[in-house]
Design an enzyme around this catalytic site. Structure first.
Site, short mmCIF file in Angstrom:
data_model
loop_
_atom_site.label_atom_id
_atom_site.label_comp_id
_atom_site.label_asym_id
_atom_site.label_seq_id
_atom_site.Cartn_x
_atom_site.Cartn_y
_atom_site.Cartn_z
N GLU A 49 0.63 -1.74 0.06
CA GLU A 49 -0.11 0.23 -0.12
C GLU A 49 1.04 0.97 -0.11
OE1 GLU A 49 -3.80 -2.07 2.38
OE2 GLU A 49 -2.82 -0.22 2.57
N ASP A 60 -5.88 8.59 9.61
CA ASP A 60 -3.92 8.47 9.54
C ASP A 60 -4.15 8.75 10.93
OD1 ASP A 60 -3.96 7.17 7.47
OD2 ASP A 60 -4.01 9.21 6.32
N TYR A 175 -10.22 -4.25 4.23
CA TYR A 175 -9.83 -3.70 4.78
C TYR A 175 -10.15 -3.27 5.95
CZ TYR A 175 -5.79 -0.62 7.04
OH TYR A 175 -4.53 -0.40 8.01
#
Length: 269
Positions: A49, A60, A175
């Site tokens: 990734e 994040d 994911y």
């Protein structure tokens, strides 16, 4: 779509699980991105990734935020990230590359133009954090026209209906975010993840990768027992962050190879 599917089929035949490391393109320097990609492959990465740096992330944590800030300070754009993938493909036609990022740079380029450019560069899949399945149908269709896998996130809070939506749209892999929070936060509860994976598999036919909170070989090995793939990001970024530029590739290889050995120990047990 062929490369990601082929990786999972090959690993399944071997009784192994996919290792998917994450790095941010352009961090700590754009000239180091392609060497780092090759280093990850040498260390045992099955899929990579590659984060597209963005100034206002929502998923994040601080570690990857700092990586994006360093890359943006060097002027790294989405087009430059695609050029880096092209450079990587000059020497590697096998390892799938998944771009992970946010909608704004893609919208600025234009979805169709982005998909065409990503396909031409050799990208295999795209994960856009802020394209939920409710708003991602047209995006997924566009990606598929260019042979790109649309990859979506699921979380501990995802409803059965959301899981089914993602299952209908996603290809490549799903994911699964193991934690309520951002990347690099807390330590994951493997038992809670193990209870959730069968619910996802019951509603999808796509491999399930697990990320967030995986920091060492032991945790990666435990996750590999229950998932199809293990995603490691913040810990690798930390290794890059603390390394001198001329040592970064070697230090990343040491870290990722240790995680790979831990995962393969599960397969060999």
């Amino acid at each position: 779509m062929a490369r990601i599917k082929a990786v999972f089929e090959r690993l399944q035949a071997q009784g192994r699980k996919a290792l998917i490391p994450f790095i941010t393109a352009g961090d700590p320097d754009p000239r180091l991105t392609v060497p780092l990609l090759h280093a990850l492959v040498r260390a045992g990465a099955d899929i990579i990734e590659l984060g597209v740096p963005f100034s206002d992330p929502m998923a994040d944590g601080p570690t990857i935020q700092r990586a994006s800030e360093r890359a943006l300070a060097k002027g790294v754009s989405l087009r430059q990230v695609l050029m880096q993938v092209t450079d990587f493909r000059a020497d590697n036609q096998q390892t799938p590359i998944v771009l992970m990022g946010y909608a704004n740079p893609i919208e600025a380029m234009g979805v169709e133009a982005f998909a065409a450019a990503a396909c031409a560069a050799g990208v295999d899949g795209v994960l856009v954090v802020d394209y939920p399945p409710e708003e991602g149908v047209e995006f997924a269709q566009t990606l598929r026209r260019y042979a790109l896998d649309p990859i979506f996130l699921l979380a501990p809070t995802s409803s059965d209906a959301r899981i089914a939506q993602v299952g209908a749209l996603a290809s490549g892999y799903i994911y699964y975010v193991s934690l309520k929070g951002v990347t690099g936060s807390a330590s994951l509860d493997v038992a809670a993840v193990a209870a959730r994976i069968p619910e996802i598999r019951a509603r999808t036919g796509v491999p399930v990768g697990v990320g967030f909170g995986i920091r060492d070989a032991a945790t990666a090995a435990a996750v590999a027992e229950i998932a199809d793939a293990v995603v490691v990001g913040s810990r690798i970024i930390e290794e890059i962050e603390r390394s001198a530029s001329d040592k970064a590739c070697a230090n990343v290889i040491t870290l990722v190879a240790d995680i790979r050995r831990g995962m393969d120990g599960v397969a060999e047990a």
